[in-house]
Structure formats: structure tokens, C-alpha cells
Write a protein that holds these residues in place. Sequence first.
Motif, PDB file in Angstrom:
ATOM      1  N   LYS A 119      58.664   7.676  29.642  1.00 22.51           N
ATOM      2  CA  LYS A 119      58.151   8.412  28.896  1.00 22.51           C
ATOM      3  C   LYS A 119      59.062   8.769  27.594  1.00 22.51           C
ATOM      4  CE  LYS A 119      54.441  10.429  31.713  1.00 22.51           C
ATOM      5  NZ  LYS A 119      53.688  11.347  31.847  1.00 22.51           N
ATOM      6  N   GLN A 120      60.218   8.995  28.229  1.00 24.58           N
ATOM      7  CA  GLN A 120      61.235   9.320  27.164  1.00 24.58           C
ATOM      8  C   GLN A 120      61.777   8.004  26.389  1.00 24.58           C
ATOM      9  OE1 GLN A 120      62.851  12.180  26.875  1.00 24.58           O
ATOM     10  NE2 GLN A 120      61.586  13.066  28.351  1.00 24.58           N
ATOM     11  N   GLU A 121      61.547   6.752  26.917  1.00 20.47           N
ATOM     12  CA  GLU A 121      61.790   5.509  26.028  1.00 20.47           C
ATOM     13  C   GLU A 121      60.986   5.583  25.062  1.00 20.47           C
ATOM     14  OE1 GLU A 121      62.619   0.996  26.933  1.00 20.47           O
ATOM     15  OE2 GLU A 121      61.452   2.094  28.464  1.00 20.47           O
ATOM     16  N   GLU A 122      59.466   5.754  25.468  1.00 21.08           N
ATOM     17  CA  GLU A 122      58.515   5.760  24.551  1.00 21.08           C
ATOM     18  C   GLU A 122      58.695   6.853  23.115  1.00 21.08           C
ATOM     19  OE1 GLU A 122      53.794   6.777  24.711  1.00 21.08           O
ATOM     20  OE2 GLU A 122      54.556   5.659  26.608  1.00 21.08           O
ATOM     21  N   LYS A 123      59.344   7.940  23.569  1.00 21.99           N
ATOM     22  CA  LYS A 123      59.623   8.905  22.506  1.00 21.99           C
ATOM     23  C   LYS A 123      60.742   8.210  21.542  1.00 21.99           C
ATOM     24  CE  LYS A 123      58.665  13.011  25.283  1.00 21.99           C
ATOM     25  NZ  LYS A 123      58.984  14.290  25.877  1.00 21.99           N
ATOM     26  N   ILE A 124      61.448   7.549  22.347  1.00 25.95           N
ATOM     27  CA  ILE A 124      62.634   6.978  21.363  1.00 25.95           C
ATOM     28  C   ILE A 124      62.047   5.942  20.259  1.00 25.95           C
ATOM     29  CG2 ILE A 124      64.439   5.224  21.340  1.00 25.95           C
ATOM     30  CD1 ILE A 124      65.235   6.519  23.954  1.00 25.95           C
ATOM     31  N   TRP A 125      61.270   5.212  20.752  1.00 27.12           N
ATOM     32  CA  TRP A 125      60.494   4.064  19.923  1.00 27.12           C
ATOM     33  C   TRP A 125      59.413   4.805  19.006  1.00 27.12           C
ATOM     34  CZ3 TRP A 125      64.386   1.144  19.609  1.00 27.12           C
ATOM     35  CH2 TRP A 125      64.954   0.799  20.852  1.00 27.12           C
ATOM     36  N   LYS A 126      59.071   5.836  19.042  1.00 27.97           N
ATOM     37  CA  LYS A 126      58.219   6.481  18.344  1.00 27.97           C
ATOM     38  C   LYS A 126      59.056   7.645  17.379  1.00 27.97           C
ATOM     39  CE  LYS A 126      53.880   5.985  21.123  1.00 27.97           C
ATOM     40  NZ  LYS A 126      52.773   6.813  21.591  1.00 27.97           N
ATOM     41  N   ALA A 127      60.077   7.696  17.576  1.00 28.84           N
ATOM     42  CA  ALA A 127      60.821   8.705  16.974  1.00 28.84           C
ATOM     43  C   ALA A 127      60.693   8.396  15.407  1.00 28.84           C
ATOM     44  CB  ALA A 127      62.109   8.917  17.511  1.00 28.84           C
ATOM     45  N   LYS A 128      60.717   9.572  14.662  1.00 26.13           N
ATOM     46  CA  LYS A 128      60.844   9.385  13.270  1.00 26.13           C
ATOM     47  C   LYS A 128      61.920  10.203  12.553  1.00 26.13           C
ATOM     48  CE  LYS A 128      56.768   6.991  12.771  1.00 26.13           C
ATOM     49  NZ  LYS A 128      57.342   5.542  12.985  1.00 26.13           N
ATOM     50  N   SER A 129      62.775  11.047  13.352  1.00 30.30           N
ATOM     51  CA  SER A 129      63.706  11.852  12.968  1.00 30.30           C
ATOM     52  C   SER A 129      64.887  11.859  14.097  1.00 30.30           C
ATOM     53  CB  SER A 129      63.251  13.448  12.996  1.00 30.30           C
ATOM     54  OG  SER A 129      63.024  13.969  14.001  1.00 30.30           O
ATOM     55  N   ASN A 130      66.021  12.156  13.992  1.00 29.60           N
ATOM     56  CA  ASN A 130      67.236  12.162  14.664  1.00 29.60           C
ATOM     57  C   ASN A 130      66.915  13.254  15.746  1.00 29.60           C
ATOM     58  OD1 ASN A 130      68.333   9.948  13.565  1.00 29.60           O
ATOM     59  ND2 ASN A 130      69.759  11.214  12.138  1.00 29.60           N
ATOM     60  N   ASP A 131      66.352  14.423  15.194  1.00 32.26           N
ATOM     61  CA  ASP A 131      66.061  15.534  16.080  1.00 32.26           C
ATOM     62  C   ASP A 131      65.277  15.180  17.336  1.00 32.26           C
ATOM     63  OD1 ASP A 131      67.387  17.195  14.778  1.00 32.26           O
ATOM     64  OD2 ASP A 131      65.695  17.981  13.722  1.00 32.26           O
ATOM     65  N   GLU A 132      64.174  14.244  17.219  1.00 30.73           N
ATOM     66  CA  GLU A 132      63.630  13.560  18.280  1.00 30.73           C
ATOM     67  C   GLU A 132      64.474  12.927  19.129  1.00 30.73           C
ATOM     68  OE1 GLU A 132      59.340  12.076  17.252  1.00 30.73           O
ATOM     69  OE2 GLU A 132      60.566  12.308  15.352  1.00 30.73           O
ATOM     70  N   LEU A 133      65.412  12.189  18.583  1.00 28.90           N
ATOM     71  CA  LEU A 133      66.298  11.435  19.568  1.00 28.90           C
ATOM     72  C   LEU A 133      67.251  12.242  20.292  1.00 28.90           C
ATOM     73  CD1 LEU A 133      67.136   8.444  17.049  1.00 28.90           C
ATOM     74  CD2 LEU A 133      65.473   8.473  19.040  1.00 28.90           C
ATOM     75  N   ILE A 134      67.992  13.319  19.730  1.00 27.65           N
ATOM     76  CA  ILE A 134      68.484  14.170  20.239  1.00 27.65           C
ATOM     77  C   ILE A 134      67.854  14.906  21.431  1.00 27.65           C
ATOM     78  CG2 ILE A 134      69.620  16.381  19.873  1.00 27.65           C
ATOM     79  CD1 ILE A 134      70.364  15.431  17.114  1.00 27.65           C
ATOM     80  N   LYS A 135      66.672  15.320  21.435  1.00 28.62           N
ATOM     81  CA  LYS A 135      65.901  15.709  22.688  1.00 28.62           C
ATOM     82  C   LYS A 135      65.929  14.816  23.640  1.00 28.62           C
ATOM     83  CE  LYS A 135      62.957  18.595  19.689  1.00 28.62           C
ATOM     84  NZ  LYS A 135      61.456  18.817  19.307  1.00 28.62           N
ATOM     85  N   VAL A 136      65.871  13.748  23.551  1.00 25.49           N
ATOM     86  CA  VAL A 136      66.044  12.661  24.772  1.00 25.49           C
ATOM     87  C   VAL A 136      67.377  12.567  25.267  1.00 25.49           C
ATOM     88  CG1 VAL A 136      65.836  10.059  25.180  1.00 25.49           C
ATOM     89  CG2 VAL A 136      64.125  11.086  23.733  1.00 25.49           C
ATOM     90  N   LEU A 137      68.255  12.782  24.416  1.00 24.81           N
ATOM     91  CA  LEU A 137      69.877  12.644  25.006  1.00 24.81           C
ATOM     92  C   LEU A 137      70.005  14.096  25.791  1.00 24.81           C
ATOM     93  CD1 LEU A 137      71.774  11.504  21.866  1.00 24.81           C
ATOM     94  CD2 LEU A 137      71.762  10.186  24.035  1.00 24.81           C
ATOM     95  N   GLU A 138      69.358  14.930  25.064  1.00 25.28           N
ATOM     96  CA  GLU A 138      69.494  16.333  26.179  1.00 25.28           C
ATOM     97  C   GLU A 138      68.959  16.258  27.446  1.00 25.28           C
ATOM     98  OE1 GLU A 138      71.443  18.790  25.050  1.00 25.28           O
ATOM     99  OE2 GLU A 138      71.956  18.038  23.098  1.00 25.28           O
TER     100      GLU A 138
END
Length: 119
Positions: A75-94
Motif C-alpha cells: 500500500k505504501q508502494e502504491e502511495k509512492i507511485w501515485k504521489a503528486k508532492s514530496n509531502d506524500e513521499l515523506i509520509k512513506v519515509l516516516e
Amino acid sequence: MEALKYENLARSLFQTGRGDDPLGVLAEASEWDDLLSKTFSPRNQAMVWCLLCRLRNAYLDGNTDQRGNFLKTYKQEEKIWKAKSNDELIKVLEWANSIAEELQISEFPYISYRPTNIK
């Protein structure tokens, strides 16, 4: 300061020193500076994806106690590829960092990623 946090996560997941990860960019704080800017790029997605895959494949896969987190990585991987902002990527990193802390993953002992089959 945040960039150093991501460098440390990469160093822990790959058990390596600064700049010694297989790609040579993940365990270097300056490489994460772009993620902290407002500029969104596929490179940022790829870097976050690399860390998530390492967490999944090296620490969660086959660990029956971590089956739930293993499945959540998809699910986190899906969030990465659907991300439109760095904030979304940072949430996955967190999220990945919280799992690494829970599992007490450390950068020690170091693993050498230098090619050993080149003559």
C-alpha cells in the motif's frame, strides 16, 4: 536536519556507511535535499521506493511476526507511485522509519557493496 534522518534510514536499511549504498546516493544527506524542496520529481519517487523495497525484502519478507507490515508495504508502494508532492513521499519515509525503529535496525555491522567479481 531532515535530510540527515533519511540518510540514516538508508544507512540502517543497507547497513552501510555514508555514500556506500549500492546506488551511491541513498546514504548521503545532500542527495535528499531535493525531496525537502517543493520540486517534485520521479527521482524522489525512485529513491523512496528503493528504501521501501529494501525494508520489505530484507527485513519483513519471511518474518512471520511482521506479516502485517509486509503487506502494508504494498500500500505504501502504491502511495509512492501515485504521489503528486514530496509531502506524500515523506509520509512513506516516516512510515518506513517507524518500522525500522520498531525492528531496531542498525547500520552495523557494515556490508560491503563493492563488486568482488571484477578483475
